[in-house]
Write an enzyme that holds these catalytic residues in place. Structure first.
Site, mmCIF file in Angstrom:
data_model
loop_
_atom_site.group_PDB
_atom_site.id
_atom_site.type_symbol
_atom_site.label_atom_id
_atom_site.label_comp_id
_atom_site.label_asym_id
_atom_site.label_seq_id
_atom_site.Cartn_x
_atom_site.Cartn_y
_atom_site.Cartn_z
ATOM 1 N N GLU A 1 -8.607 19.220 10.834
ATOM 2 C CA GLU A 1 -8.805 18.241 9.762
ATOM 3 C C GLU A 1 -9.545 18.829 8.555
ATOM 4 O O GLU A 1 -10.018 19.957 8.575
ATOM 5 C CB GLU A 1 -9.568 17.024 10.297
ATOM 6 N N GLY B 1 -0.162 5.061 0.890
ATOM 7 C CA GLY B 1 -1.291 5.875 1.354
ATOM 8 C C GLY B 1 -0.833 7.088 2.131
ATOM 9 O O GLY B 1 0.306 7.166 2.599
ATOM 10 N N THR B 2 -1.750 8.038 2.255
ATOM 11 C CA THR B 2 -1.490 9.242 3.059
ATOM 12 C C THR B 2 -2.374 9.196 4.291
ATOM 13 O O THR B 2 -3.606 9.154 4.180
ATOM 14 C CB THR B 2 -1.785 10.511 2.244
ATOM 15 N N TYR B 3 -1.754 9.188 5.445
ATOM 16 C CA TYR B 3 -2.455 9.155 6.723
ATOM 17 C C TYR B 3 -1.764 10.157 7.642
ATOM 18 O O TYR B 3 -0.540 10.282 7.642
ATOM 19 C CB TYR B 3 -2.408 7.752 7.341
ATOM 20 N N ARG B 4 -2.540 10.857 8.416
ATOM 21 C CA ARG B 4 -1.935 11.889 9.261
ATOM 22 C C ARG B 4 -1.034 11.254 10.319
ATOM 23 O O ARG B 4 -1.324 10.168 10.841
ATOM 24 C CB ARG B 4 -3.007 12.751 9.904
ATOM 25 N N GLU C 1 -0.752 1.473 -6.432
ATOM 26 C CA GLU C 1 -0.634 2.919 -6.644
ATOM 27 C C GLU C 1 0.500 3.237 -7.604
ATOM 28 O O GLU C 1 0.399 4.171 -8.420
ATOM 29 C CB GLU C 1 -0.410 3.641 -5.314
ATOM 30 N N HIS D 1 -9.356 2.123 6.080
ATOM 31 C CA HIS D 1 -8.155 2.427 5.311
ATOM 32 C C HIS D 1 -7.414 1.130 4.984
ATOM 33 O O HIS D 1 -7.451 0.171 5.755
ATOM 34 C CB HIS D 1 -7.218 3.335 6.104
ATOM 35 N N ASN E 1 0.820 -1.208 0.000
ATOM 36 C CA ASN E 1 0.000 0.000 0.000
ATOM 37 C C ASN E 1 0.857 1.263 0.000
ATOM 38 O O ASN E 1 1.906 1.326 0.648
ATOM 39 C CB ASN E 1 -0.910 0.011 1.237
#
Length: 490
Positions: free
Chosen positions: A288, A176-179, A238, A196, A174
């Site tokens: 957010e 991904g963008t996660y905070r 991706e 997610h 994966n």
């Protein structure tokens, strides 16, 4: 040679495409087009968030590069994806390309998937490496984005993580963008929600009581960052999509020094480590994307074990606040196109999907209508997609001749096609996005469907509606008046 689409958009061939394999090349392109400004004077870290908000308030606001940040050694850039002009340039298109044309071009490239990446051995991110006495504050010019954030956050990281059942799987690795909250010199908090992809991977790892390796890449090329925030199927790569969105030019990847996972070769910084199994600590609050603070929650913990970086690494972070801000541009069309593709696969009548509002919490779908109730059926299908299930809350369905990206037309459809008694539906107690302050309890939604399409049998059609059409010669006069305006404005 370039070709043209049916609606007249000039499409560059792969050989002619402008492709950026790193952040720095894209910043050069933005600056050449007047879409990047440099702040040469020293700034306080707490001012960077304000500058991001200020740029977001401008029409086609620029990326902002801070060359000197007080207390730090390295530069910061924000608002890289923060306007439609920057978004168009990311795709190698003219900066004045309309949103609708960008949607259709992105959709065309989407269909080129997969375009596998190429592996490169040498990458500038491997030039420097720290494995002992790690201190992220010495490498990254960290700052608080909004006033009441709990601390410094990484808001634009591209995080690589494996599926421990199939760690060598290219598709199930994966990006991904996660905070991520910086909780110490070598410790991060991460929000990995159950829906997610990384949430699924973490659940698998914890069922084995194993740590989940991660490679946190900062300052990637713009298409890679774009794809990291895009909802696709769990088993889709991706990296293969980056090549497609580069108009067929493969992405460049390289092996991370410690974990051996494949990472974007053009990134500025690669932070490697692992998410501790079954460990949760208080994380947040954080400003957010719905435009409000998220509050504090128990979230996962990342232990950092290695940091690799380019010389003088640029720390890229995004500003997020009350829409519109950078995150809205970043997640607008890459939310819209996947939902469109999923809907189109089931309902070929669907013409376009506008899911640009708050990461798809609000969606407008344009579709041809075959029979009564068709608009509601399209909306129901949207709510069964992986992204729509959690995020989509307010869905408006309009006829095919209504441009879903033109809110004046959408409001016309709403005000002339909707009978509140029969065209408005509420579906209670559905999955939701916990960061939406209206979800109650957090993570649960009531869904709203507004069918603004023209009634068709067997639905009762009380009276016929004949649409107005533009008078003959309208298109010719558009050209004449546009030329007169151009001359009048010099």
């Amino acid at each position: 040679m370039p070709t043209s689409t049916a609606n007249g958009i000039v499409i560059p061939s792969a050989a002619d495409s402008k492709v950026y394999h790193n952040l720095r090349d894209f910043l050069t392109e933005l600056e050449a087009n007047g879409q990047l400004v440099r702040v040469k004077d020293e700034v306080d870290p707490e001012e960077i968030g304000a500058a991001g908000r200020a740029s977001a308030n401008l029409k086609n606001g620029p990326a902002v590069l801070f060359e000197k940040v007080r207390g730090y050694r390295n530069p910061v850039v924000t608002m890289v994806h923060g306007s439609w002009a920057n978004h168009a340039l990311m795709m190698g298109m003219d900066k004045d390309t309309s949103v609708k044309d960008q949607f259709h071009e992105l959709n065309r490239r989407w269909s080129m998937y997969p375009v596998p990446p190429v592996v490169v051995d040498d990458a500038p991110v491997k030039k420097n490496r720290v494995t002992e006495n790690i201190n992220l504050f010495e490498i990254l010019s960290l700052y608080r984005i909004n006033t009441y954030d709990a601390g410094c956050f990484l808001s634009k990281a591209c995080i690589v993580s494996p599926d421990l059942d199939e760690p060598e799987s290219h598709g199930k690795t994966n990006l991904g963008t996660y905070r991520m909250q910086v909780k110490g010199k070598d410790k991060l908090g991460i929000q990995a929600l159950p829906f997610h992809d990384i949430g699924l991977q973490l659940a698998k790892a914890e069922s084995m009581n194993k740590p989940l390796p991660v490679a946190i890449c900062l300052g990637c090329d713009p298409i890679t960052t774009f794809m990291a925030s895009t909802p696709i199927r769990y088993d889709q790569s991706e990296y293969d999509y980056v090549g497609a969105l580069n108009n067929g030019v493969p992405m460049q990847i390289t092996k991370a020094p410690q974990t051996g996972m494949m990472i974007p070769a053009g990134c500025e910084v690669c932070i490697e480590g692992y998410i501790e199994p079954r460990v949760r600590e208080c994380e947040g609050p954080f400003g957010e994307f719905p435009g409000s603070y998220s509050g504090a929650r128990l979230q996962g913990v990342v232990r950092v074990t290695s940091v690799s970086f380019r010389d003088n690494p640029i720390f890229e972070n995004l500003y997020l606040g009350i829409p519109w801000s950078e995150i809205d541009y970043l997640m607008a069309l890459n939310t819209s196109v996947p939902l469109y593709q999923m809907l189109k696969d089931t309902f070929p009548e669907v013409q376009a999907v506008n899911a640009m509002y708050t990461h798809g919490i609000g969606v407008i779908v344009s579709t041809k209508v075959r029979f009564g109730g068709f608009g509601k059926a399209v909306a129901m299908r949207l709510l069964t997609t992986p992204h729509g299930m959690a995020y989509n809350k307010v869905i408006i369905v309009v006829d095919e001749y209504v441009d879903p990206f033109n809110l004046e037309q959408v409001m016309w459809a709403m005000t002339t096609r909707v009978d509140p008694d029969k065209d408005v539906s509420i579906i209670k107690n559905c999955p939701g996005m916990p960061l939406d302050p209206s979800s109650n309890p957090p993570g649960m939604h009531n869904k709203l469907i507004i069918d603004a399409t023209t009634p068709k049998p067997p639905e009762a059609v009380c009276r016929e509606t004949e649409l107005l059409v533009a008078p003959a010669g309208t298109e010719r006069w558009e050209g004449i008046i546009a030329n007169l305006v151009k001359k009048a404005r010099g």
